[in-house]
Design a protein around this motif. Sequence first.
Motif, PDB file in Angstrom:
ATOM      1  N   LEU A 149      31.301  42.872  41.811  1.00 18.98           N
ATOM      2  CA  LEU A 149      32.244  43.620  40.982  1.00 18.98           C
ATOM      3  C   LEU A 149      31.542  44.257  39.796  1.00 18.98           C
ATOM      4  N   GLU A 197      41.088  52.020  46.851  1.00 17.90           N
ATOM      5  CA  GLU A 197      40.000  51.047  46.749  1.00 17.90           C
ATOM      6  C   GLU A 197      39.460  50.982  45.322  1.00 17.90           C
ATOM      7  N   ILE A 250      41.952  49.230  42.949  1.00 17.21           N
ATOM      8  CA  ILE A 250      41.974  47.777  43.098  1.00 17.21           C
ATOM      9  C   ILE A 250      40.739  47.145  42.470  1.00 17.21           C
ATOM     10  N   VAL A 251      39.572  47.706  42.749  1.00 15.63           N
ATOM     11  CA  VAL A 251      38.337  47.147  42.204  1.00 15.63           C
ATOM     12  C   VAL A 251      38.334  47.219  40.686  1.00 15.63           C
ATOM     13  N   LEU A 276      40.582  44.497  39.434  1.00 14.03           N
ATOM     14  CA  LEU A 276      39.990  43.182  39.635  1.00 14.03           C
ATOM     15  C   LEU A 276      38.857  42.932  38.644  1.00 14.03           C
ATOM     16  N   GLN A 277      38.135  43.969  38.274  1.00 13.95           N
ATOM     17  CA  GLN A 277      37.078  43.822  37.287  1.00 13.95           C
ATOM     18  C   GLN A 277      37.641  43.406  35.930  1.00 13.95           C
ATOM     19  N   GLN A 318      47.663  40.723  42.908  1.00  9.14           N
ATOM     20  CA  GLN A 318      46.473  40.745  43.755  1.00  9.14           C
ATOM     21  C   GLN A 318      46.860  40.592  45.223  1.00  9.14           C
ATOM     22  N   MET A 348      37.713  43.897  53.174  1.00  8.13           N
ATOM     23  CA  MET A 348      38.209  43.791  51.802  1.00  8.13           C
ATOM     24  C   MET A 348      37.275  42.944  50.949  1.00  8.13           C
ATOM     25  N   ARG A 364      34.466  45.182  49.859  1.00  9.37           N
ATOM     26  CA  ARG A 364      34.847  46.205  48.891  1.00  9.37           C
ATOM     27  C   ARG A 364      35.134  45.633  47.508  1.00  9.37           C
ATOM     28  N   THR A 365      35.669  44.425  47.440  1.00 13.25           N
ATOM     29  CA  THR A 365      36.114  43.891  46.153  1.00 13.25           C
ATOM     30  C   THR A 365      35.181  42.838  45.566  1.00 13.25           C
ATOM     31  N   LYS A 416      35.175  39.743  46.412  1.00  9.28           N
ATOM     32  CA  LYS A 416      35.769  38.416  46.571  1.00  9.28           C
ATOM     33  C   LYS A 416      35.421  37.873  47.951  1.00  9.28           C
TER      34      LYS A 416
END
Length: 312
Positions: A19, A136, A139-140, A143-144, A153, A171, A174-175, A177
């Motif tokens: 991230l 995308e 969301i990232v 999440l950061q 989430q 996913m 991309r994230t 996680k």
Amino acid sequence: MSSGTTAAGNAESPKRRALGKGLESLLPLRPRPAEATPPAVEAAEPVETGRPREIAVGLIERNPFQTRTRFDEQQLDELAASIAATGVVQPILVRPLGGDRFQLIAGERRWLASQKAGKTTIPAMIRAVSDEQAMEMTIVENLQRTDLNPMEQARAFERLTREFKMTQEQMAQRTGKNRASISNFLRLLRLPVEIQGRVEAGELSFGHARALLAIEDPAMLIKAAQKVGALSMSVRQTETFVQGLLYPELKAKDEEKNKAEAVDPNVREAQERLQRALGLKVRIHDKQGRGQVVIEYARLEDFDALLEAIAG
């Protein structure tokens, strides 16, 4: 666990992207021609560059992929006061919609606060991206900032699955996680709506919700959640409480056994650590360094999660 294939049309490194690399790692900048700083964008077709441009706030539309559903009004007012005094420090991220309109990708709080502060323009980076890329990146970016509640989430990951057919492995890439975490977030959507609301409001934590998911009967689950909240149980207490509801006979046997024999404190601590880590009932039978570790599960999903946690 090895990562899955990335979504079509997006070449990915085999290593999971962290991230901390930020949004720019998702969409590298195009080489920009040498030119003077462009004027504020009002009604001209945008040209993607590596420099922020001043865009009229009225020409920007809200992000339809926004995963955050709640904005703290007091914090928004504080940000507006800061922007009125010093301006917007970090440019927002937008994409062109055609003509003179733009759509937010990241920076909705700054955009809303700028309007509260009476600003007519806002610095923005322009990126020509697809719906999938925009979602995308949104969301990232959220999440950061680590301020999405668990239900936000969960719905974000579900939307990636539903609208863009992404697998959990994709996913995870991309994230940043891990796949097990994404699976646990998605499981929250199985909770009754009433419990989802309590998680979203912060009355129950992600750990509480995860423990309660072991209860399949909706009515029993709601009653259990009410008791957890009324008694202000910790996550560990909730796990023990749920196991007692699901396996009353084992609870009675354990209580009798505990009365009959004293458990070594080191063994008890190891047993409790395993139960917290796995979210399942664990019993350790130890005699002078030899013995058994018994892990109990009630559903195939619990077994799959156990296998994932142990085998990877």
